[in-house]
Write a protein that holds these residues in place. Structure first.
Motif, PDB file in Angstrom:
ATOM      1  N   VAL A 204       0.836  -1.205   0.000  1.00  0.00           N
ATOM      2  CA  VAL A 204       0.000   0.000   0.000  1.00  0.00           C
ATOM      3  C   VAL A 204       0.874   1.259   0.000  1.00  0.00           C
ATOM      4  CG1 VAL A 204      -1.700   1.338   1.302  1.00  0.00           C
ATOM      5  CG2 VAL A 204      -1.942  -1.143   1.131  1.00  0.00           C
ATOM      6  N   ALA A 205       1.884   1.286   0.875  1.00  0.00           N
ATOM      7  CA  ALA A 205       2.750   2.470   0.960  1.00  0.00           C
ATOM      8  C   ALA A 205       3.488   2.702  -0.357  1.00  0.00           C
ATOM      9  CB  ALA A 205       3.748   2.295   2.106  1.00  0.00           C
ATOM     10  N   ILE A 206       3.983   1.631  -0.971  1.00  0.00           N
ATOM     11  CA  ILE A 206       4.697   1.765  -2.243  1.00  0.00           C
ATOM     12  C   ILE A 206       3.741   2.203  -3.343  1.00  0.00           C
ATOM     13  CG2 ILE A 206       5.961   0.470  -4.017  1.00  0.00           C
ATOM     14  CD1 ILE A 206       7.086  -1.256  -1.689  1.00  0.00           C
ATOM     15  N   TYR A 207       2.520   1.668  -3.313  1.00  0.00           N
ATOM     16  CA  TYR A 207       1.533   2.065  -4.317  1.00  0.00           C
ATOM     17  C   TYR A 207       1.211   3.553  -4.194  1.00  0.00           C
ATOM     18  CZ  TYR A 207      -2.402   1.787  -7.501  1.00  0.00           C
ATOM     19  OH  TYR A 207      -3.240   1.982  -8.569  1.00  0.00           O
ATOM     20  N   VAL A 208       1.041   4.022  -2.960  1.00  0.00           N
ATOM     21  CA  VAL A 208       0.747   5.444  -2.762  1.00  0.00           C
ATOM     22  C   VAL A 208       1.904   6.305  -3.287  1.00  0.00           C
ATOM     23  CG1 VAL A 208       0.418   7.234  -1.016  1.00  0.00           C
ATOM     24  CG2 VAL A 208      -0.843   5.084  -0.845  1.00  0.00           C
ATOM     25  N   ALA A 209       3.140   5.878  -3.025  1.00  0.00           N
ATOM     26  CA  ALA A 209       4.294   6.619  -3.554  1.00  0.00           C
ATOM     27  C   ALA A 209       4.247   6.669  -5.077  1.00  0.00           C
ATOM     28  CB  ALA A 209       5.587   5.970  -3.073  1.00  0.00           C
ATOM     29  N   HIS A 210       3.908   5.540  -5.702  1.00  0.00           N
ATOM     30  CA  HIS A 210       3.785   5.485  -7.159  1.00  0.00           C
ATOM     31  C   HIS A 210       2.664   6.401  -7.634  1.00  0.00           C
ATOM     32  CE1 HIS A 210       3.972   3.608 -11.136  1.00  0.00           C
ATOM     33  NE2 HIS A 210       2.657   3.471 -11.094  1.00  0.00           N
ATOM     34  N   TRP A 211       1.543   6.345  -6.926  1.00  0.00           N
ATOM     35  CA  TRP A 211       0.381   7.184  -7.231  1.00  0.00           C
ATOM     36  C   TRP A 211       0.770   8.665  -7.198  1.00  0.00           C
ATOM     37  CZ3 TRP A 211      -4.652   6.734  -3.778  1.00  0.00           C
ATOM     38  CH2 TRP A 211      -5.563   7.731  -4.135  1.00  0.00           C
ATOM     39  N   MET A 212       1.539   9.052  -6.169  1.00  0.00           N
ATOM     40  CA  MET A 212       1.889  10.458  -5.979  1.00  0.00           C
ATOM     41  C   MET A 212       3.123  10.866  -6.768  1.00  0.00           C
ATOM     42  SD  MET A 212      -0.613  11.303  -4.093  1.00  0.00           S
ATOM     43  CE  MET A 212      -0.209  12.967  -3.589  1.00  0.00           C
ATOM     44  N   GLY A 213       3.689   9.946  -7.555  1.00  0.00           N
ATOM     45  CA  GLY A 213       4.847  10.273  -8.377  1.00  0.00           C
ATOM     46  C   GLY A 213       6.137  10.404  -7.600  1.00  0.00           C
ATOM     47  N   LEU A 214       6.255   9.707  -6.473  1.00  0.00           N
ATOM     48  CA  LEU A 214       7.454   9.799  -5.637  1.00  0.00           C
ATOM     49  C   LEU A 214       8.354   8.594  -5.877  1.00  0.00           C
ATOM     50  CD1 LEU A 214       5.787  10.812  -2.247  1.00  0.00           C
ATOM     51  CD2 LEU A 214       6.856  12.322  -3.929  1.00  0.00           C
ATOM     52  N   GLY A 215       9.655   8.850  -6.068  1.00  0.00           N
ATOM     53  CA  GLY A 215      10.616   7.766  -6.146  1.00  0.00           C
ATOM     54  C   GLY A 215      11.021   7.324  -4.748  1.00  0.00           C
ATOM     55  N   LEU A 216      11.211   6.034  -4.555  1.00  0.00           N
ATOM     56  CA  LEU A 216      11.606   5.501  -3.253  1.00  0.00           C
ATOM     57  C   LEU A 216      13.025   4.953  -3.343  1.00  0.00           C
ATOM     58  CD1 LEU A 216       8.359   3.609  -2.155  1.00  0.00           C
ATOM     59  CD2 LEU A 216       9.233   5.775  -1.262  1.00  0.00           C
ATOM     60  N   SER A 217      13.894   5.480  -2.497  1.00  0.00           N
ATOM     61  CA  SER A 217      15.274   5.001  -2.461  1.00  0.00           C
ATOM     62  C   SER A 217      15.350   3.669  -1.723  1.00  0.00           C
ATOM     63  CB  SER A 217      16.155   6.027  -1.748  1.00  0.00           C
ATOM     64  OG  SER A 217      15.819   6.069  -0.364  1.00  0.00           O
ATOM     65  N   PRO A 218      16.451   2.924  -1.905  1.00  0.00           N
ATOM     66  CA  PRO A 218      16.629   1.693  -1.119  1.00  0.00           C
ATOM     67  C   PRO A 218      16.538   1.940   0.388  1.00  0.00           C
ATOM     68  CG  PRO A 218      18.211   1.745  -2.917  1.00  0.00           C
ATOM     69  CD  PRO A 218      17.528   3.078  -2.906  1.00  0.00           C
TER      70      PRO A 218
END
Length: 418
Positions: free
Chosen positions: A318-332
């Motif tokens: 869910v958290a990763i999906y929301v980041a994708h939804w909001m256009g945010l890149g997630l670092s390692p």
């Protein structure tokens, strides 16, 4: 016929998205969107205000309760070891697989942009900042001021301090440990009561936020919600299948027999979406599979209280999906922070259906990763479908792990199953 709270919230989502989409180009849309964003934002803030004390209460309760269980004997200790390994593996699985799913089945660009526009009116300033660089990340793990960390929503720092504090409580003598454990248990219960009150107003909050999203996203919002449900549910299905692997490879049960005995617990899980409600059926299934009562009567209640195998994977998803939804890149480093919080806070998450557990489980992970939690107010309305797969996976893995623990409990194997 009385309409249940889940259907009221889902209905509010559909109506809000539909009316918002239809009114997108009307002259009265803009002021209504502003008003709806204000109402939805207030409701969301009411949810957010419980997150920090809830994390502290649940984590302390989970660690102290788990430590007490380990003291009780070998079965409980082996159960806790299995829980820890599977929860950590589940968190890592979600962190690895969800980005791959989003690469293969991405949210359409137009839908993502429209959804972001629809949430633009919700204040995201209180959301945690992006995870820092490596050196700063390592230094930031230990909070120099835990009060400041709590005030700023630095969840990873708070989790580290709370975990250390909880382990310190476990080293205290019983007459000092029990009052502290009772206090934090009461704190968590009080926060859950407040969340229950706030969720009573969920149809109003979701309707307002959904209207704002629908006005900004139009018809794309419906496709995005379906996309989300399918991807998140797939993570729960994967953990469900992993439970059958544990049952066959470790507990050494024939798959056909295990699947047959799990029909009743899984039926209860689907109808109630609660592992707690499924406990009697799980105990009956374990008995039919040959698990000694001395193992089943310890491991299964512990599992219902402390172990939700699908939680880390699906909450990370869910958290990763929301980041994708909001256009945010997630670092390692952001993913590592999320895995750490997902694996540890799951121990304290209460086994409750749907909306309540969604809020208490996902928000700390999102905050630790620097992901906005505002979209959770929309996603909570469609948690019913993913929650079915959450509970199915949890119930099935509970029984499978019970068999794995019993296989070697007290140096005796469970009875062979024909």
């Amino acid at each position: 016929m009385r309409i249940g709270p889940t259907w009221r919230v889902l209905g509010a989502l559909v109506i809000g998205l539909l009316v918002g989409a239809l009114s997108a180009k009307s002259s009265w849309s803009e002021p209504v969107v502003r008003a709806a964003s204000t109402i939805g934002g207030l409701w969301l803030d009411a949810l957010k205000m419980t997150v920090i004390p809830l994390i502290v209460g649940l984590l302390v309760t989970g660690i102290v309760g788990g430590s007490d269980a380990v003291r009780e004997g070998g079965v409980a200790g082996r159960s806790m070891l299995w829980f820890a390994v599977i929860l950590t593996g589940s968190a890592v699985f979600g962190a690895v697989v969800m980005p791959l799913l989003l690469d293969v089945f991405p949210l359409p660009v137009a839908a993502g942009e429209a959804l972001r526009a629809g949430l633009a009116g919700v204040d995201a300033n209180a959301t945690a900042a992006a995870v820092p660089g490596l050196a700063d990340f390592v230094r930031s793990i230990v909070p120099p001021n835990v009060i400041k960390a709590a005030a700023e929503g630095s969840v990873l720092q708070l989790v580290v301090f709370t975990a250390l504090f909880a382990f310190a409580i476990t080293r205290l003598p019983g007459e000092k440990r029990r009052p502290l454990a009772a206090f934090f248990d009461a704190l968590a219960e009080a926060m859950l009561v407040i969340i229950g009150w706030v969720l009573w107003l969920a149809p109003v909050g979701v309707l307002a936020l959904a209207f704002a999203v629908g006005a900004g996203a139009g018809g794309a919002a419906f496709g995005a919600v379906l996309h989300y449900m399918v991807l998140i549910s797939s993570l729960g299905i994967a953990i469900l299948l992993a439970a059958y692997v544990v049952a066959a490879a470790v507990a050494r049960w024939p798959l056909a027999r295990f699947a047959r005995e799990m029909v009743a617990p899984q039926a209860v899980a689907i109808s109630t979406q609660s592992s707690l409600a499924s406990l009697p059926a799980m105990l009956a299934a374990a008995k039919e599979l040959g698990v000694p009562p001395t193992s089943a009567d310890v491991t299964l209640p512990l599992a219902v209280a402390l172990f939700r195998a699908t939680g880390p994977a699906m909450n990370m998803g869910v958290a990763i999906y929301v980041a994708h939804w909001m256009g945010l890149g997630l670092s390692p480093l952001a993913l590592i922070a999320g895995v750490a919080v997902a694996a540890t806070t799951t121990f304290g998450t209460v086994s409750l259906p749907g909306q309540l557990s969604f809020v208490t489980s996902v928000a700390p992970i999102a905050l630790a990763m620097g992901v906005p939690i505002e979209p959770l107010a929309i996603l909570i309305a469609v948690e019913t479908i993913p929650d079915i797969f959450r509970t199915l996976g949890n119930v099935t893995m509970d029984v499978a792990v019970t068999g794995a623990v019993a296989r070697k409990s007290l140096n005796r194997e469970i009875a062979p199953v024909d």
